[in-house]
Motif scaffolding. Sequence first.
Motif, short mmCIF file in Angstrom:
data_model
loop_
_atom_site.label_atom_id
_atom_site.label_comp_id
_atom_site.label_asym_id
_atom_site.label_seq_id
_atom_site.Cartn_x
_atom_site.Cartn_y
_atom_site.Cartn_z
N SER A 58 45.98 34.32 47.97
CA SER A 58 45.96 35.77 47.99
C SER A 58 46.86 36.39 46.93
N ALA A 59 47.66 35.62 46.27
CA ALA A 59 48.62 36.16 45.32
C ALA A 59 48.03 36.40 43.94
N GLY A 60 46.87 35.92 43.66
CA GLY A 60 46.30 36.04 42.33
C GLY A 60 46.69 34.83 41.48
N PHE A 61 46.74 35.02 40.18
CA PHE A 61 47.06 33.93 39.27
C PHE A 61 48.55 33.65 39.26
N SER A 62 48.92 32.37 39.24
CA SER A 62 50.33 32.00 39.14
C SER A 62 50.81 32.28 37.71
N GLU A 63 52.10 32.22 37.50
CA GLU A 63 52.65 32.45 36.16
C GLU A 63 52.13 31.39 35.18
N ALA A 64 52.03 30.14 35.62
CA ALA A 64 51.51 29.08 34.75
C ALA A 64 50.04 29.33 34.40
N GLU A 65 49.26 29.78 35.38
CA GLU A 65 47.86 30.09 35.11
C GLU A 65 47.74 31.28 34.15
N LYS A 66 48.57 32.30 34.34
CA LYS A 66 48.56 33.44 33.43
C LYS A 66 48.89 33.01 32.01
N ALA A 67 49.86 32.12 31.86
CA ALA A 67 50.24 31.63 30.53
C ALA A 67 49.09 30.84 29.90
N ALA A 68 48.44 30.00 30.69
CA ALA A 68 47.30 29.23 30.18
C ALA A 68 46.15 30.15 29.79
N LEU A 69 45.90 31.18 30.58
CA LEU A 69 44.83 32.12 30.25
C LEU A 69 45.15 32.90 28.98
N ALA A 70 46.42 33.25 28.80
CA ALA A 70 46.83 33.94 27.58
C ALA A 70 46.64 33.03 26.36
N LEU A 86 38.64 41.15 32.03
CA LEU A 86 38.31 40.56 33.33
C LEU A 86 39.59 40.24 34.11
N LEU A 87 40.55 39.61 33.46
CA LEU A 87 41.79 39.22 34.15
C LEU A 87 42.57 40.45 34.62
N GLU A 88 42.60 41.48 33.81
CA GLU A 88 43.30 42.71 34.21
C GLU A 88 42.62 43.35 35.42
N ARG A 89 41.32 43.34 35.44
CA ARG A 89 40.60 43.92 36.58
C ARG A 89 40.82 43.10 37.84
N ILE A 90 40.84 41.79 37.70
CA ILE A 90 41.10 40.93 38.86
C ILE A 90 42.49 41.20 39.40
N GLU A 91 43.48 41.26 38.53
CA GLU A 91 44.87 41.49 38.96
C GLU A 91 45.03 42.83 39.67
N ALA A 92 44.21 43.82 39.33
CA ALA A 92 44.32 45.16 39.92
C ALA A 92 43.62 45.27 41.28
N MET A 93 42.91 44.25 41.68
CA MET A 93 42.16 44.30 42.94
C MET A 93 43.08 44.18 44.15
N PRO A 94 42.64 44.74 45.28
CA PRO A 94 43.37 44.48 46.53
C PRO A 94 43.36 42.98 46.84
N GLU A 95 44.32 42.55 47.63
CA GLU A 95 44.59 41.13 47.85
C GLU A 95 43.35 40.30 48.22
N GLN A 96 42.57 40.71 49.20
CA GLN A 96 41.44 39.89 49.64
C GLN A 96 40.38 39.76 48.54
N ASP A 97 40.05 40.86 47.88
CA ASP A 97 39.08 40.80 46.78
C ASP A 97 39.62 39.98 45.62
N ARG A 98 40.92 40.13 45.33
CA ARG A 98 41.54 39.37 44.24
C ARG A 98 41.46 37.87 44.52
N ALA A 99 41.69 37.46 45.76
CA ALA A 99 41.63 36.04 46.10
C ALA A 99 40.24 35.48 45.84
N ILE A 100 39.21 36.22 46.20
CA ILE A 100 37.84 35.76 45.98
C ILE A 100 37.53 35.73 44.49
N ALA A 101 37.96 36.76 43.75
CA ALA A 101 37.70 36.81 42.31
C ALA A 101 38.43 35.69 41.57
#
Length: 141
Positions: free
Chosen positions: A4-16, A38-53
């Motif tokens: 539910s937290a979204g992308f971890s810091e390591a995942e964010k770094a890899a995506l960057a 896409l990543l910015e929109r996912i991060e802005a989603m409410p927790e449950q939607d973000r987890a699915i995305a």
Amino acid sequence: MSESAGFSEAEKAALAERAEELRAQRGGKKKAEALQDLLERIEAMPEQDRAIAVALHQIVGEVAPDLEPRTWYGMPAYARGKDVVVFLQVSSKFGVRYTTLGFNESAALDDGDMWPTSFAVAALTDDVRARIADLVRRAVG
């Protein structure tokens, strides 16, 4: 990573890093910008939607890495060329009780004379993850 937290810091770094790789490729700037959007929109989603995305993004990366991440009507989508294959319609944007995983005409899900092209996702469980992976794998042929 917490689902539910979204992308971890390591995942964010890899995506960057991946976005930078895309920018370096010929014509990659547009792909990198689409990924970043896409990543910015996912991060802005409410927790449950973000987890699915986030789960869908990870699954597509694993089972269909040739699909290009982008947004479609402001929602997460994955395309082959110009054709969106798979997309989400998140519950929070439309004020409905569940997020919908959808597949367009280019998805290879044909099964006789009738088949489903969208699926309600009410909760993200291991079984749901497995079903999403199977559908995406089938969709790309």
